[in-house]
Enzyme design. Structure first.
Site, PDB file in Angstrom:
ATOM      1  N   ARG A 176       1.002  -1.085  -0.036  1.00 25.60           N
ATOM      2  CA  ARG A 176       0.128  -0.053  -0.029  1.00 25.60           C
ATOM      3  C   ARG A 176       1.103   1.376  -0.017  1.00 25.60           C
ATOM      4  O   ARG A 176       1.866   1.271   0.763  1.00 25.60           O
ATOM      5  CB  ARG A 176      -0.722  -0.116   1.178  1.00 25.60           C
ATOM      6  CG  ARG A 176      -1.946  -1.012   1.036  1.00 25.60           C
ATOM      7  CD  ARG A 176      -2.957  -0.398   2.440  1.00 25.60           C
ATOM      8  NE  ARG A 176      -3.637  -1.818   2.374  1.00 25.60           N
ATOM      9  CZ  ARG A 176      -3.988  -2.473   3.732  1.00 25.60           C
ATOM     10  NH1 ARG A 176      -3.438  -1.844   4.791  1.00 25.60           N
ATOM     11  NH2 ARG A 176      -5.019  -3.354   3.984  1.00 25.60           N
ATOM     12  N   GLU A 300       4.619 -19.130  18.075  1.00 27.00           N
ATOM     13  CA  GLU A 300       4.196 -20.043  17.058  1.00 27.00           C
ATOM     14  C   GLU A 300       5.560 -20.709  16.299  1.00 27.00           C
ATOM     15  O   GLU A 300       6.436 -19.901  15.821  1.00 27.00           O
ATOM     16  CB  GLU A 300       3.351 -19.720  15.922  1.00 27.00           C
ATOM     17  CG  GLU A 300       1.875 -19.252  16.481  1.00 27.00           C
ATOM     18  CD  GLU A 300       1.046 -18.758  15.613  1.00 27.00           C
ATOM     19  OE1 GLU A 300       1.313 -19.036  14.202  1.00 27.00           O
ATOM     20  OE2 GLU A 300      -0.185 -18.402  15.906  1.00 27.00           O
ATOM     21  N   ASP A 350     -10.372 -18.663   5.239  1.00 26.91           N
ATOM     22  CA  ASP A 350     -10.652 -17.816   6.277  1.00 26.91           C
ATOM     23  C   ASP A 350     -11.963 -18.322   6.764  1.00 26.91           C
ATOM     24  O   ASP A 350     -12.560 -18.874   6.207  1.00 26.91           O
ATOM     25  CB  ASP A 350     -10.613 -16.192   5.852  1.00 26.91           C
ATOM     26  CG  ASP A 350      -9.087 -16.039   5.499  1.00 26.91           C
ATOM     27  OD1 ASP A 350      -8.225 -16.347   6.264  1.00 26.91           O
ATOM     28  OD2 ASP A 350      -8.981 -14.961   4.775  1.00 26.91           O
TER      29      ASP A 350
END
Length: 381
Positions: A176, A300, A350
């Site tokens: 972006r 993780e 998702d």
């Protein structure tokens, strides 16, 4: 012996949604799960008054008002916005890649300056037709971002060199040229107040469940209990690995209670260097703006999947895709088994995709009107 219309194997979001909708239509369901809790991977465990995402961070996001309204019938969502940061050897960068990232990297202020810097690096790399993930990433974001924020993290995540990974894995790398740290572009985003268990518990209210029940160990009994099976487990396991096993990446979680009200100042911090063995640290209280005296963090560690491990990410390369198609041909011939969810369809979804897929399955199976608009067609997601 009690009979059911459906035995649903797996108490995750697909199975719970199917059971909820089937019950509304007068069907009797039994939901089973190998684990000792409902909710699959969105299960939350309350530790020190904090809803700990037991199987990794789950942030609900969607651009579908229908799906957003659907989940909000079960629970109110807070205003949490996913804005992870990257830690590269002690240097902190905003994700996804945006003007804050570019300013920290190069000192640029205006979008044109950032674009010029990326173009300069892409040109220097002289990549005309990317043949692997490394070349694809450099052609999208240049060498600086690739080396600091993509390479180490991706190689840890997949357990393979970036040059050995297919280019398509990183096709959608978000870049972006605005000062916007919101990771998702979706219209709706948040965390259910009280945790995801609230959704699952309400979906399965009044529905029979059996926990710590392995379908394959009790297949004969369970098959005889219902007219049809809804199977959300691994499709290759269902067929006893007839053609070989599909590959997955798994995760190992290290949960830790920290005697401090704030450990890292953000819910998600990615560690993008190759030396740190874990990919990220989750600080769960920040998902719900917690003010508890202590905090809970989770590290993780990605790992290669082996039998007995929990499968998280399908390895959708050419070899595994071809293997999955063999299993799908078998599944398509089944008259009394419905396959659904990420493991049964060998695709990473998702949460909003899973709900959409489950609603479509209900509509097809029970002949009701489509429950999701045509724009939600799973083939376009």
């Amino acid at each position: 012996m009690e009979k059911y219309d459906y035995v649903i194997v797996g108490a995750g979001l697909f199975g719970a949604t199917f059971a909820y909708e089937a019950k509304k239509r007068g069907k009797k369901c039994l939901v089973i799960d190998r684990r000792n809790h409902l909710g699959g991977n969105i299960y939350c465990e309350n530790v020190e008054g904090i809803n700990v995402h037991k199987y990794g961070a789950h942030i609900f996001h969607t651009s579908s008002k229908y799906i957003w309204d659907y989940v909000n019938q079960f629970v109110e969502f807070n205003r949490y916005t996913n804005s992870p940061v990257a830690n590269y050897k002690g240097e902190i960068y905003n994700l996804p890649f945006n003007m804050n990232t570019f300013n920290k990297l190069w000192g640029v202020i205006r979008p044109e300056e950032a674009k010029a810097k990326i173009e300069e690096q892409k040109k220097a790399a002289n990549i005309t037709k990317p043949s692997n993930l490394e070349e694809q990433a450099i052609s999208l974001v240049g060498t600086d971002i690739y080396e600091k924020l993509v390479k180490g993290y991706t190689e840890k995540q997949w357990g393979r060199k970036a040059t050995e990974l297919p280019a398509f894995i990183i096709n959608r790398l978000p870049v972006r040229f605005t000062y916007d740290n919101n990771y998702f572009n979706d219209s709706y985003q948040g965390i259910p107040i009280g945790g995801y268990n609230v959704i699952i518990d309400k979906m399965l209210e009044g529905i029979d469940t059996e926990l710590e029940t392995d379908y394959f160990e009790e297949k004969e009994r369970l098959d005889n209990l219902a007219d049809k099976i809804v199977f959300t487990g691994m499709i290759d396991e269902y067929y006893d690995y007839r053609f070989g096993n599909l590959e997955y990446r798994s995760l190992k979680f290290e949960h830790e209670i920290v005697d401090s009200p704030n450990y890292q100042g953000n819910a998600v911090v990615n560690y993008t260097d190759s030396e740190t063995p874990y990919t990220r640290i989750i600080e769960h209280k920040h998902f719900e703006f917690g003010t508890q005296e202590k905090t809970v963090i989770t590290k993780e560690y990605p790992k290669e999947w082996g039998k007995g491990d929990e499968p998280y990410y399908p390895v959708n390369d050419e070899k595994n895709t071809a293997l999955y198609k063999k299993y799908k041909q078998l599944a398509d011939q089944e008259e009394n088994v419905i396959f659904g969810g990420r493991l049964a369809t060998y695709k990473y979804y998702d949460m909003h995709h899973i709900i959409s897929q489950s609603l479509k399955t209900v509509a097809k199976e029970l002949g009701s009107r489509p429950l999701v608009s045509p724009a939600e067609n799973m083939n376009t997601i």
